[in-house]
Design a protein around this motif. Structure first.
Motif, short mmCIF file in Angstrom:
data_model
loop_
_atom_site.label_atom_id
_atom_site.label_comp_id
_atom_site.label_asym_id
_atom_site.label_seq_id
_atom_site.Cartn_x
_atom_site.Cartn_y
_atom_site.Cartn_z
N MET A 138 29.56 46.21 56.12
CA MET A 138 28.84 45.35 55.17
C MET A 138 29.24 45.68 53.74
O MET A 138 29.52 46.81 53.42
CB MET A 138 27.38 45.60 55.31
N ASN A 139 29.14 44.72 52.91
CA ASN A 139 29.58 45.00 51.55
C ASN A 139 29.14 43.93 50.59
O ASN A 139 29.03 42.78 50.91
CB ASN A 139 31.11 45.04 51.54
N GLU A 140 28.85 44.37 49.41
CA GLU A 140 28.78 43.40 48.33
C GLU A 140 29.99 43.73 47.48
O GLU A 140 30.30 44.91 47.28
CB GLU A 140 27.50 43.57 47.52
N ILE A 141 30.67 42.73 47.02
CA ILE A 141 31.74 43.02 46.09
C ILE A 141 31.09 42.85 44.74
O ILE A 141 31.14 41.78 44.14
CB ILE A 141 32.91 42.04 46.29
N VAL A 142 30.40 43.86 44.33
CA VAL A 142 29.55 43.72 43.15
C VAL A 142 30.34 43.20 41.98
O VAL A 142 30.20 42.09 41.54
CB VAL A 142 28.94 45.07 42.75
N GLU A 143 31.26 44.00 41.57
CA GLU A 143 31.91 43.70 40.32
C GLU A 143 33.33 44.15 40.51
O GLU A 143 33.57 45.30 40.86
CB GLU A 143 31.20 44.51 39.25
N PRO A 144 34.29 43.27 40.37
CA PRO A 144 35.65 43.76 40.49
C PRO A 144 35.82 44.89 39.49
O PRO A 144 35.46 44.74 38.33
CB PRO A 144 36.51 42.56 40.10
N PRO A 145 36.30 46.03 39.94
CA PRO A 145 36.37 47.17 39.04
C PRO A 145 37.27 46.87 37.85
O PRO A 145 38.25 46.15 37.99
CB PRO A 145 36.96 48.27 39.91
N PRO A 146 36.94 47.40 36.71
CA PRO A 146 37.79 47.20 35.55
C PRO A 146 39.15 47.79 35.81
O PRO A 146 39.27 48.80 36.50
CB PRO A 146 37.07 47.96 34.43
N PRO A 147 40.19 47.15 35.34
CA PRO A 147 41.53 47.61 35.63
C PRO A 147 41.87 48.89 34.89
O PRO A 147 42.54 48.89 33.89
CB PRO A 147 42.43 46.45 35.18
N GLN A 148 41.36 49.99 35.36
CA GLN A 148 41.73 51.27 34.81
C GLN A 148 41.73 52.26 35.95
O GLN A 148 41.22 51.99 37.02
CB GLN A 148 40.74 51.70 33.75
N LYS A 149 42.28 53.43 35.73
CA LYS A 149 42.40 54.40 36.82
C LYS A 149 41.10 55.14 37.02
O LYS A 149 40.81 56.11 36.35
CB LYS A 149 43.50 55.40 36.49
N LEU A 150 40.30 54.65 37.95
CA LEU A 150 39.03 55.33 38.21
C LEU A 150 39.13 56.20 39.44
O LEU A 150 38.59 57.27 39.49
CB LEU A 150 37.92 54.30 38.37
N ALA A 151 39.82 55.68 40.44
CA ALA A 151 39.93 56.46 41.67
C ALA A 151 41.40 56.66 41.98
O ALA A 151 41.84 56.51 43.10
CB ALA A 151 39.25 55.75 42.80
#
Lengths: 330, 114, 258
Positions: free
Chosen positions: B1-14
């Protein structure tokens, strides 16, 4: 998956960048060893990891009812469903690993709250009917989100989603079936079902994320073919699909403004409490602490087991590795 | 299950993680033979401490719905893959050998099936 | 059983189906407590698979018991509306999960017993029991293999894991003797080729367990006492809590459908 080496992040190559853009334009799939922009990779890693975390954390609110399921048939169904969620988390971590990250590290990011999971699982399952409401509404919303992801531009993610959607088709149905049985059951059972739907309806609508005009990064994800429909489009699709099902269930939805717009053919619904959404997302939901604590406890208590298996493999696996293959296997 | 809440901002987070950490159980690629007569096909991957556990885990993870009659597990590091940069020399030569495909041959109409 | 005739075997057969069914049901209930708590995601899936297999066996056996009894009860009546004194599972399966080593030790002891039992029950003159055994023997073989793999890895892993695994084996050992108790029910049915006399399984079980523990560098415990009484409905203290949790919702809504 194996195909994980790629050009070093940051390496510039106009020809490769052009090839990447061409493949997106042709609706072709990007595969792990293809060159891709760093931001595309980072976006995918975060989204797939968040998706995987949601499956793993999502096991908890439902597993909460396995030992108390009121019939053996329902117990078996619920066990199989929670097990599927573990499997789906696993497929998704596998897809993320093709991008050069390790599942162990992603789980560490989850355990230390550096990556998110779906906020919906920060609400408690306080009655048996909640299991049905999760299946019908939460899985229903998830499937609405997930079906377009089967055509996502990144091959391993799209393939994981195909497998997941195939397996998940029974999840929503079992939830609907569970609620229908309660709704048509005793007065207490009906009230239990209605109460669960009242509590899960709004959080389900929030699962699609903020309204389009407050979702600044959606455009980039759409351009990359990671996202195919906007948050509001998917939310509307879910509402249109769900309202008639509520009628069949004989349950009401807790929104007095819910009406069918004869002109557009879509249901109009009342305002969503985005303050609540933001609060739960930030950690202010009823179960945020509990879910992570549960996860961390399981992880910590499993550490000695993982170490034992690794130690055993180190002692014995090399022997096996040296055995020559005596026959072709294919 | 998932919500695609917010496309992550294009930066290196992970992005790729820091190097200092204990090695986790290795990654294995899983190949499943759907039924007798078919080849093993890549199904996905999993983590396991050794080959025996990898096989058993693969059975539990990838054949819960009776998807297979035989399983291979291969350490992911053992797989050699062609590079996309080699795409042309590797695969292009196959593209002009149409005579390898049965549709290259027109059969006389009298031959209804071959 | 055809209507109107009273099969003199029926009371014993009812008890026997209940015994096998209760063993499977209660062990499944315990294993299902692991969901979302296992040491690895892969293992979460494996433990649930085993729990699901056992639940399937339990449902077939309880359903059969209800049919033999002929009192219009069904699998859920038997699972949810019997009291502690009416359950006739062995004490081993109701013991708490403890750490992963305890769960694996319990699995090793029980699955080895169940595997050998089903291997013989396949030849039962009772068609349904033979059918349950034919399906169950494949499942039990897998459960046994799973337990064996982990026993060896935990026993022959780290110092800590060896200590934990040995402690688990020692703690659960007194509960294994009961597996081989045979009373009039088994003896009477065994004479007619319906049931397996469990006392005949003991030597083989001991050999297999001794081998397993040896390959895991573990020692076979010695014990001053053994636990008995489950088949007669006398249980250990932890069992009441298991039933309270399992039955409360069903009991709260008498006559409701789910």
């Amino acid at each position: 998956m194996a195909e994980r080496d790629h050009l070093e992040p940051g390496e510039q190559s106009p020809a490769l960048a052009r090839r990447f853009d061409e493949m997106l334009a042709e609706d072709d799939r990007i595969e792990p060893r293809d060159w891709m922009p760093d931001a595309y990779r980072a976006t995918l890693i975060r989204q797939i990891a968040q998706h995987a975390h949601s499956e793993i954390i999502g096991m908890q609110p439902e597993a909460n009812w396995i030992t108390r399921a009121p019939s053996l048939r329902r117990k078996a169904i619920l066990m199989a469903k929670v097990q599927d969620e573990a499997g789906h988390g696993l497929y998704l971590y596998g897809a993320a690993e093709t991008l050069g990250v390790d599942r162990r590290d992603l789980l560490e990011l989850l355990n230390t709250r550096k990556q998110r999971y779906s906020s919906i699982f920060n609400y408690p399952t306080t009655s048996w009917a909640d299991v049905g409401a999760i299946g019908w509404l939460v899985d229903g919303a998830a499937i609405t989100n997930q079906v377009p992801l089967c055509r996502c531009s990144y091959g391993p993610y799209a393939r994981a989603m195909v497998r997941i959607c195939k397996e998940e088709s029974f999840h929503q149905r079992q939830g609907f079936d569970l609620l229908l049985t309660l709704s048509k059951g005793t007065a207490e059972q009906h009230a239990m079902a209605q109460d669960a739907v009242n509590r899960w309806w709004w959080p389900s609508l929030m699962m699609f994320g903020p309204p389009d005009d407050q979702s600044p990064n959606s455009a980039q994800s759409m351009a990359w073919g990671i996202k195919r429909f906007s948050n509001d489009e998917l939310r509307q699709k879910f509402v249109d699909m769900t309202v008639p099902q509520a009628d069949v269930l004989g349950l009401s939805l807790p929104d007095p403004e819910l009406t069918l717009d004869g002109q557009t053919g879509h249901y109009r619904f009342g305002p969503i409490d985005w303050d609540e959404f933001a609060r739960v997302l930030k950690g202010g939901g009823p179960c945020n602490e509990q879910r992570i604590a549960h996860r961390v406890k399981a992880h910590d208590e499993g550490e000695w087991v993982r170490q034992a298996a690794a130690a055993h493999a180190a002692k014995h696996a090399p022997v096996r590795a040296l055995k020559p293959a005596t026959e072709a296997v294919a | 299950m998932n919500e695609i809440v917010e496309p992550p901002p294009p930066q290196k987070l992970a992005g790729p993680p820091p190097p200092q950490r204990l090695a986790g159980p290795p990654l294995w690629e899983v190949f499943i033979r759907g039924r007798r007569g078919l080849s093993h096909v890549h199904a996905g991957s999993l983590h396991a401490p050794d080959a025996e556990m990898a096989l058993r885990n693969a059975r539990d993870v990838y054949t819960r719905r009776g998807e297979g009659v035989s399983i291979w597990v291969v350490p992911s590091v053992a797989i050699c893959a062609s590079s996309p940069d080699e795409k042309d020399p590797f695969f292009a030569p196959a593209a002009d050998k149409v005579y390898r495909h049965p549709t290259f041959y027109t059969l006389p109409e009298e031959v209804r099936q071959m | 059983m055809s209507e109107g005739t009273v099969d003199p075997m029926a009371p014993a057969l009812f008890s026997y189906a209940l015994r096998l069914g209760d063993d499977a049901l209660i062990l499944s209930q315990r294993l299902s407590e692991w969901a979302s708590r296992a040491p690895e995601i892969e293992e979460d899936i494996a433990l649930t698979n085993i729990a699901l297999d056992l639940l399937g066996q339990a449902r077939a056996l309880l359903d059969y018991a209800a049919v033999i009894e002929g009192h219009q009860r069904d699998e859920d009546d038997l699972a949810y509306l019997r009291t502690e004194r009416d359950f006739c599972n062995v004490h081993l399966v109701e013991q708490e999960n403890g750490d992963f080593a305890h769960t694996i030790a319990r699995q090793l002891f029980f699955s080895t017993y169940q595997l050998f039992l089903y291997e013989e029950l396949i030849s039962s003159t009772d068609e349904l029991l033979a059918g349950v055994a034919a399906k169950g023997v494949k499942e039990a073989a897998y459960h046994h293999d799973h337990a064996l793999q982990w026993t060896v890895r935990l026993g022959d892993g780290t110092e800590d894991s060896r200590r934990r695994m040995q402690a688990a084996v020692d703690r659960l050992w007194p509960f294994t003797a009961e597996l081989f108790d045979a009373d009039e029910v088994e003896k009477e049915l065994a004479v007619h080729g319906i049931a397996v006399d469990p006392s005949n399984l003991r030597a083989r079980w001991e050999r297999a367990i001794h081998d397993a523990l040896a390959s895991a560098t573990l020692t076979v415990p010695s014990t001053l006492w053994t636990s008995h009484g489950g088949r007669r409905g006398v249980h250990t203290e932890c069992f009441g809590y298991l039933l309270a949790e399992m039955q409360y919702l069903h009991r709260l809504h008498p006559g409701a459908s789910w």
